[in-house]
Design an enzyme around this catalytic site. Sequence first.
Site, mmCIF file in Angstrom:
data_model
loop_
_atom_site.group_PDB
_atom_site.id
_atom_site.type_symbol
_atom_site.label_atom_id
_atom_site.label_comp_id
_atom_site.label_asym_id
_atom_site.label_seq_id
_atom_site.Cartn_x
_atom_site.Cartn_y
_atom_site.Cartn_z
ATOM 1 C CD GLN A 125 60.238 -13.823 17.108
ATOM 2 O OE1 GLN A 125 59.842 -14.695 16.344
ATOM 3 N NE2 GLN A 125 61.505 -13.737 17.503
ATOM 4 N NE ARG A 151 29.084 -29.277 -5.853
ATOM 5 C CZ ARG A 151 28.611 -30.145 -6.736
ATOM 6 N NH1 ARG A 151 29.453 -30.804 -7.510
ATOM 7 N NH2 ARG A 151 27.313 -30.348 -6.866
ATOM 8 C CB SER A 211 59.453 -12.638 10.127
ATOM 9 O OG SER A 211 60.677 -12.737 9.436
ATOM 10 C CG HIS A 243 10.717 -32.046 24.875
ATOM 11 N ND1 HIS A 243 12.003 -32.159 25.355
ATOM 12 C CD2 HIS A 243 10.097 -31.144 25.677
ATOM 13 C CE1 HIS A 243 12.157 -31.374 26.402
ATOM 14 N NE2 HIS A 243 11.015 -30.734 26.619
ATOM 15 N NE ARG A 260 57.247 -16.427 15.569
ATOM 16 C CZ ARG A 260 56.220 -16.904 14.868
ATOM 17 N NH1 ARG A 260 55.246 -17.532 15.489
ATOM 18 N NH2 ARG A 260 56.150 -16.727 13.574
ATOM 19 C CB SER A 309 15.043 -37.738 -6.122
ATOM 20 O OG SER A 309 15.307 -39.122 -6.231
ATOM 21 C CB SER A 310 19.141 -39.516 -9.603
ATOM 22 O OG SER A 310 19.204 -40.557 -8.635
#
Length: 482
Positions: free
Chosen positions: A267, A32, A143, A191, A355, A315-316
């Site tokens: 590592q 989306r 790596s 508040h 590691r 709103s629908s």
Amino acid sequence: MPSTDAAPRGLSAAQRLADLEPPIALGALDGRYRGVVAPLVDHLSEPALNRARTHVEVEWLIHLTDREVVPGVRRLTDDEKAGLRAVVTDFGGPEIDEMAATERVTQHDVKAVEYFLKARLRDIAPAPEDAGLAELIHFCCTSEDINNLSYAVMVKGAVHEVWLPRASSLVEKLTTMARELADIPLLAHTHGQPATPTTMGKELAVLAWRLRRQLARVEDAEFLGKLNGATGTYGAHLAAVPGADWQDVSRTFVEHLGLTWNPLTTQIESHDWQAELYADVARFNRVLHNMCTDVWSYISMGYFAQVRGQGTVGSSTMPHKVNPIRFENAEANLEVSNALLDVLSATLVQSRLQRDLTDSSMQRNIGSAFGHSLLAIDNAHRGLDGLDAVPATMAADLDANWEVLGEAVQSAMRALGAQGVPGMEEPYERLKELTRGRRIGQEDLVEFVHGLGLPAEVEARLAALTPPSYVGLAPELVRHLP
């Protein structure tokens, strides 16, 4: 009467969406909201990771040969360097597919990058006497030497080229609004109750100031990297070439990539810089969340009108509604982003002994964390773009709450009492009796002020005071924004 024996047909009998081509995205960021977060794909996707690994491996080979670290190995020509760097700049669909096919065989992502690049080097330097050059690809590297540098380069690019520009644009929008509304009086609420008046511009300026401070922290973030072997000791490096100054080779290479060299690691690079960065981004998110809830509240009070984009459906079923959906969407995505940023920060700084692989899986969520933040920033920006202030509504609320001037009157009485003026006793209590729990109007307040026995100048000043004029230095404070 129809039979009830037949099994109901439902979603279980529907076509499998997972079988459709092109593949349907599982998550909202790649479905989306793809258009908003797409720029992050160049930095924080899996193909971007492999491109960054290729970049690091290429630059490491060039660095080794330029500095003649390994005795007897020639320097690459300018054309050969350009050819290797073109492998990175031209990295696209065919290369992604080829690397994926190699990884299916190697079952190791970084080894697949090494084999991919060795094949390219054979085309760039095909002479038989140059065959040994390929052995300097991934030379003395574990790596994680490649991965930590790749992630640092990727995250730095995502932050400085995508996230910061979008976040800065939002803060500039908020700053502009603060300046434009600097003089518009606003009934404050503490508040949730009516409180000392301020201006809309000053309240927005507070939020802009807070957001800008977090941006400054993100802009100053360090991106650390290391290249020192399997346990951070340069063991393989010294065994292979004992005469090289490997710390200097490592430092200059990391700095060549635009990163800060970390001299002490196991590592893995310890990822502390990532935790620091993600905490700052999360703090920006939280302040932005505060902005969204405040602006949402001002909309609900009628202080802002959502007048642009009227073609949208609020709103629908209720045609009159224009919902503050941009701010609500931003809130939700900020919460998702912070959940990811928080777990990244907490997890990445932990590693068992030298590691473990928890960081490898965890770092693959960096893109989602930034994606949800970027989506929230986009929604908040579009939400602000659709607002117009309604000073008349703000003025009406101020006019309905003259009791907020009780603070001003009792404070003036306190000052006079401290100066020895008689009749100024218990100012707080007297104003509380007048104002607490009920509304008063201008006539009530003026009558009260006239009955206090104040010096003429003070009485005139307080009697002329109105809620819209009781904003202190609020308009001037907005000028603190850069």
